[in-house]
Design a protein around this motif. Structure first.
Motif, PDB file in Angstrom:
ATOM      1  N   TYR A  51       0.809  -1.214   0.000  1.00  0.00           N
ATOM      2  CA  TYR A  51       0.000   0.000   0.000  1.00  0.00           C
ATOM      3  C   TYR A  51       0.847   1.271   0.000  1.00  0.00           C
ATOM      4  N   ALA A  52       1.983   1.237   0.680  1.00  0.00           N
ATOM      5  CA  ALA A  52       2.826   2.433   0.754  1.00  0.00           C
ATOM      6  C   ALA A  52       4.246   2.020   1.115  1.00  0.00           C
ATOM      7  N   TYR A  53       5.196   2.867   0.721  1.00  0.00           N
ATOM      8  CA  TYR A  53       6.581   2.656   1.121  1.00  0.00           C
ATOM      9  C   TYR A  53       7.298   3.998   1.146  1.00  0.00           C
ATOM     10  N   CYS A  54       8.380   4.059   1.892  1.00  0.00           N
ATOM     11  CA  CYS A  54       9.269   5.217   1.874  1.00  0.00           C
ATOM     12  C   CYS A  54      10.661   4.729   2.241  1.00  0.00           C
ATOM     13  N   LEU A  55      11.628   5.062   1.404  1.00  0.00           N
ATOM     14  CA  LEU A  55      13.019   4.675   1.624  1.00  0.00           C
ATOM     15  C   LEU A  55      13.810   5.918   1.970  1.00  0.00           C
ATOM     16  N   MET A  56      14.352   5.943   3.170  1.00  0.00           N
ATOM     17  CA  MET A  56      15.155   7.071   3.634  1.00  0.00           C
ATOM     18  C   MET A  56      16.629   6.649   3.651  1.00  0.00           C
ATOM     19  N   GLY A  57      17.514   7.589   3.975  1.00  0.00           N
ATOM     20  CA  GLY A  57      18.937   7.261   3.928  1.00  0.00           C
ATOM     21  C   GLY A  57      19.341   6.120   4.830  1.00  0.00           C
ATOM     22  N   ASN A  58      18.767   6.083   6.045  1.00  0.00           N
ATOM     23  CA  ASN A  58      19.186   5.057   6.999  1.00  0.00           C
ATOM     24  C   ASN A  58      18.052   4.149   7.464  1.00  0.00           C
ATOM     25  N   HIS A  59      16.865   4.256   6.838  1.00  0.00           N
ATOM     26  CA  HIS A  59      15.760   3.387   7.248  1.00  0.00           C
ATOM     27  C   HIS A  59      14.704   3.330   6.144  1.00  0.00           C
ATOM     28  N   PHE A  60      13.740   2.432   6.351  1.00  0.00           N
ATOM     29  CA  PHE A  60      12.643   2.315   5.388  1.00  0.00           C
ATOM     30  C   PHE A  60      11.348   1.997   6.112  1.00  0.00           C
ATOM     31  N   HIS A  61      10.229   2.302   5.439  1.00  0.00           N
ATOM     32  CA  HIS A  61       8.892   1.980   5.927  1.00  0.00           C
ATOM     33  C   HIS A  61       8.122   1.275   4.813  1.00  0.00           C
ATOM     34  N   LEU A  62       7.318   0.281   5.182  1.00  0.00           N
ATOM     35  CA  LEU A  62       6.422  -0.400   4.259  1.00  0.00           C
ATOM     36  C   LEU A  62       5.060  -0.579   4.935  1.00  0.00           C
ATOM     37  N   LEU A  63       4.002  -0.399   4.177  1.00  0.00           N
ATOM     38  CA  LEU A  63       2.651  -0.714   4.658  1.00  0.00           C
ATOM     39  C   LEU A  63       2.094  -1.772   3.732  1.00  0.00           C
ATOM     40  N   ILE A  64       1.837  -2.960   4.271  1.00  0.00           N
ATOM     41  CA  ILE A  64       1.492  -4.112   3.432  1.00  0.00           C
ATOM     42  C   ILE A  64       0.337  -4.902   4.030  1.00  0.00           C
ATOM     43  N   ARG A  65      -0.262  -5.730   3.221  1.00  0.00           N
ATOM     44  CA  ARG A  65      -1.191  -6.755   3.708  1.00  0.00           C
ATOM     45  C   ARG A  65      -0.712  -8.103   3.186  1.00  0.00           C
ATOM     46  N   ILE A  66      -0.569  -9.065   4.073  1.00  0.00           N
ATOM     47  CA  ILE A  66      -0.161 -10.410   3.672  1.00  0.00           C
ATOM     48  C   ILE A  66      -1.281 -11.044   2.860  1.00  0.00           C
ATOM     49  N   ARG A  67      -0.946 -11.692   1.778  1.00  0.00           N
ATOM     50  CA  ARG A  67      -1.953 -12.346   0.945  1.00  0.00           C
ATOM     51  C   ARG A  67      -2.529 -13.565   1.665  1.00  0.00           C
ATOM     52  N   SER A  68      -3.526 -14.183   1.079  1.00  0.00           N
ATOM     53  CA  SER A  68      -4.210 -15.312   1.716  1.00  0.00           C
ATOM     54  C   SER A  68      -3.294 -16.529   1.805  1.00  0.00           C
ATOM     55  N   GLU A  69      -3.633 -17.425   2.713  1.00  0.00           N
ATOM     56  CA  GLU A  69      -2.822 -18.632   2.873  1.00  0.00           C
ATOM     57  C   GLU A  69      -2.850 -19.476   1.603  1.00  0.00           C
ATOM     58  N   ASP A  70      -3.999 -19.559   0.947  1.00  0.00           N
ATOM     59  CA  ASP A  70      -4.085 -20.330  -0.306  1.00  0.00           C
ATOM     60  C   ASP A  70      -3.152 -19.749  -1.363  1.00  0.00           C
ATOM     61  N   HIS A  71      -3.100 -18.438  -1.437  1.00  0.00           N
ATOM     62  CA  HIS A  71      -2.204 -17.814  -2.419  1.00  0.00           C
ATOM     63  C   HIS A  71      -0.752 -18.106  -2.072  1.00  0.00           C
ATOM     64  N   ILE A  72      -0.411 -17.989  -0.804  1.00  0.00           N
ATOM     65  CA  ILE A  72       0.965 -18.248  -0.377  1.00  0.00           C
ATOM     66  C   ILE A  72       1.362 -19.676  -0.721  1.00  0.00           C
ATOM     67  N   ARG A  73       0.457 -20.618  -0.477  1.00  0.00           N
ATOM     68  CA  ARG A  73       0.742 -22.017  -0.797  1.00  0.00           C
ATOM     69  C   ARG A  73       0.948 -22.221  -2.299  1.00  0.00           C
ATOM     70  N   SER A  74       0.250 -21.436  -3.092  1.00  0.00           N
ATOM     71  CA  SER A  74       0.385 -21.577  -4.548  1.00  0.00           C
ATOM     72  C   SER A  74       1.701 -21.008  -5.057  1.00  0.00           C
ATOM     73  N   VAL A  75       2.313 -20.106  -4.269  1.00  0.00           N
ATOM     74  CA  VAL A  75       3.552 -19.458  -4.694  1.00  0.00           C
ATOM     75  C   VAL A  75       4.779 -20.273  -4.326  1.00  0.00           C
ATOM     76  N   VAL A  76       4.779 -20.835  -3.120  1.00  0.00           N
ATOM     77  CA  VAL A  76       5.986 -21.512  -2.635  1.00  0.00           C
ATOM     78  C   VAL A  76       6.204 -22.822  -3.380  1.00  0.00           C
ATOM     79  N   LYS A  77       7.486 -23.152  -3.575  1.00  0.00           N
ATOM     80  CA  LYS A  77       7.848 -24.381  -4.269  1.00  0.00           C
ATOM     81  C   LYS A  77       8.437 -25.407  -3.314  1.00  0.00           C
TER      82      LYS A  77
END
Length: 205
Positions: A51-77
């Motif tokens: 949803y959002a991010y900001c990269l600063m010189g010495n730090h970073f911020h991220l605003l995220i939502r983890i996807r569903s468990e079914d989606h995660i299972r479909s991605v991992v090998k």
């Protein structure tokens, strides 16, 4: 509030943030910011909505939502028997390690770059989500790096201002959260002055 041990469970929203060891720089020149985002897209993006991010010189911020468990299972090998949160944590660790390795090679340095483990806060209240998104965008102006946060090149704020910009951000969901594009920009404008007065410890930068 546990900002280091909270598990990254599916379908939950998180504020992810971290800084260099002892506050040291983690971005040394312009190309580092671009490489950081490239590695984020490679390792983390398949598992999250951003949803959002900001990269600063010495730090970073991220605003995220983890996807569903079914989606995660479909991605991992591999390691499909592991819990979903393990795959998310592993993706973030691999991402930050890959960036660190590249910086070590590029700048002839050794050892870790970021504090460990990376910090995270679960976001469960709508008002916190809304203000946090603005806070992340406002970060460069708050730190005196730029006079207008909307013009900072290493955050998601410009992507929201440039409506036609191709991006990996889930802008549609964010705009819907604010009741549309106008509500999004109105909320930024109305709340920015109040946000400047808020104790920054609220967001644990």
């Amino acid at each position: 509030m546990d900002i280091r041990g909270t598990q990254l469970h599916p379908d939950m929203i998180f504020h992810i943030f971290n800084r260099g060891i002892n506050g040291a720089k983690v971005f040394f020149e312009e190309k580092n910011y671009h490489y950081f985002l490239k590695q984020y897209i490679r390792y983390v993006h398949p598992f999250v909505h951003t949803y959002a991010y900001c990269l600063m010189g010495n730090h970073f911020h991220l605003l995220i939502r983890i996807r569903s468990e079914d989606h995660i299972r479909s991605v991992v090998k591999n390691n499909k028997e592991k819990e979903a949160y393990w795959h998310i944590s592993n993706a973030f660790s691999s991402f930050l390690q890959s960036y660190t390795r590249a910086m070590n090679i590029m700048y002839n340095r050794t050892g870790p770059l970021f504090e460990s483990p990376f910090k995270r806060i679960a976001v469960s209240k709508e008002v916190y989500f809304s203000r946090l998104l603005i806070y992340i965008h406002f970060n460069p102006e708050k730190h005196g790096i730029i006079a207008d946060y909307r013009k900072y090149p290493y955050s998601s704020s410009h992507a929201y201002c440039e409506m036609e910009k191709n991006t990996k951000l889930n802008k549609a969901e964010v705009f819907a959260w604010f009741g549309g594009n106008k509500g999004f920009f109105d909320f930024h404008r109305v709340n920015l002055e109040n946000l400047k007065k808020i104790n920054e410890n609220l967001f644990l930068e």
